[in-house]
Design a protein around this motif. Structure first.
Motif, short mmCIF file in Angstrom:
data_model
loop_
_atom_site.label_atom_id
_atom_site.label_comp_id
_atom_site.label_asym_id
_atom_site.label_seq_id
_atom_site.Cartn_x
_atom_site.Cartn_y
_atom_site.Cartn_z
N LEU A 65 0.24 -1.48 -0.38
CA LEU A 65 -0.51 0.09 0.28
C LEU A 65 1.38 0.86 0.40
O LEU A 65 0.64 2.37 -0.91
N LEU A 93 -5.80 4.04 1.83
CA LEU A 93 -5.88 2.89 1.48
C LEU A 93 -5.29 1.48 2.67
O LEU A 93 -6.08 0.76 3.05
N ARG A 96 -8.89 1.42 3.80
CA ARG A 96 -9.85 0.15 2.87
C ARG A 96 -9.59 -0.61 3.06
O ARG A 96 -10.55 -1.84 2.99
N ARG A 97 -8.45 -0.85 3.57
CA ARG A 97 -7.90 -2.26 3.64
C ARG A 97 -8.05 -3.05 5.07
O ARG A 97 -8.55 -4.21 5.29
N GLU A 101 -10.65 -5.04 1.83
CA GLU A 101 -11.58 -5.33 1.25
C GLU A 101 -9.52 -5.95 0.62
O GLU A 101 -8.13 -5.60 1.48
N ILE A 106 -7.01 -2.40 -4.65
CA ILE A 106 -6.64 -1.24 -3.85
C ILE A 106 -5.44 -0.75 -4.46
O ILE A 106 -5.27 0.14 -5.26
#
Length: 307
Positions: A65, A93, A96-97, A101, A106
């Protein structure tokens, strides 16, 4: 009386009443804050990795990421992390993880075999263990090469394009998902293989005539009652995962179709679940095919080569 969660400072306390009437309070620490822009890259990666305890590869996730946020290769931040400052986009980011996800969704890409493929919602994320199909195919064609390749259930074109990078062949990828085929065509173009790879929408080999030297297939093989991690269950396409109560529905279809598709001297290479070697072998052998088992990087049954 059972435990009940109550607010306690910045963390979470659990209150339990014990035999003498006293109350014990257990306090769990608050989660680490999301990394802030402008800070040190090494510290930000460590902080993110600590938040990714649900992942089997938390440190790698954080590094990928960070590399994506910086627009550099992962090796660059491993070799000289102090060269960079944490970009403002990194915290988003990480968030989102934390929603489970997949990393590949991503960043938009996943490395597989000798290529990188674009993936996203609607396309199955390539797994390293699927490289076993190519290893098995290499062994079968040792000293030679397939001229024609068919990839049944091609998804974003992962197996077909990796095989075309390995051999100077021509290939056809079939998938029922128009969304997945969009990724496949874009990947072929990005890899300079659009002139050797064709993609068609269809249900397995229903509309296919002719024979192929190499047939690749990674069909759905998860039973409908099986439990999957949230990042798979909640994000990846169920049509590419589940195959009936026993996970064998699509193998039953493929077993009947494959004998008419394999060219003389050719082979079909099929991914299986770790417990499916025997039942899928039985299906293939019932159609007159000879079957050999190959194991993945972890030593698990992963691929059947049928000829």
């Amino acid at each position: 009386m059972g435990a009940r969660p109550v607010p306690y400072g910045r963390g979470t306390g659990v209150v339990r009443h014990i035999a003498d009437g006293a109350t014990a309070v257990s306090v769990s620490p608050p989660p680490s804050p999301l990394p802030q822009a402008g800070g040190g890259v090494s510290a930000a990666i460590a902080t993110a990795a600590a938040r990714f305890a649900f992942s089997t590869t938390p440190r790698l996730d954080a590094e990928l990421l960070m590399a994506h946020a910086l627009g550099v290769e992962r090796n660059a931040i491993l070799l000289d992390p102090d060269r960079y400052a944490v970009p403002a986009s990194f915290a988003a980011l990480v968030a989102r993880r934390l929603g489970h996800e997949p990393i590949a969704y991503i960043t938009g890409t996943r490395g597989f075999w000798s290529i990188d493929v674009a993936v996203g919602p609607g396309a199955l994320v390539p797994r390293a263990d699927s490289e076993t199909l190519l290893i098995a195919a290499q062994a079968h064609f040792a000293g030679g090469a397939p001229a024609t390749i068919l990839d049944l259930g091609t998804g974003p074109g992962t197996l077909l394009l990796a095989a075309l990078d390995e051999w100077p062949a021509r290939g056809l990828g079939i998938d029922f998902s128009a969304e997945a085929l969009g990724y496949a065509r874009a990947n072929a173009a990005a890899l300079g293989m659009a002139d050797r790879a064709q993609f068609l929408r269809g249900s397995w080999a229903d509309a296919i005539e002719g024979r192929f030297d190499l047939i690749l297939a990674n069909p759905p093989y998860i039973g409908t009652a099986e439990t999957l991690p949230p990042e798979v269950r909640d994000h990846e396409p169920h049509a590419a995962l589940f195959a009936g109560a026993d996970g064998l529905d699509d193998y039953r279809i493929l077993a009947a179709q494959l004998p008419a598709l394999i060219a003389p001297g050719g082979a079909a290479v099929i991914e299986i679940g770790a417990t499916q070697a025997v039942p899928v072998s039985v299906l293939l052998e019932a159609e007159g095919l000879h079957v050999a088992l190959h194991h993945d990087y972890g030593g698990n049954p992963r691929v059947l080569l049928a000829r």
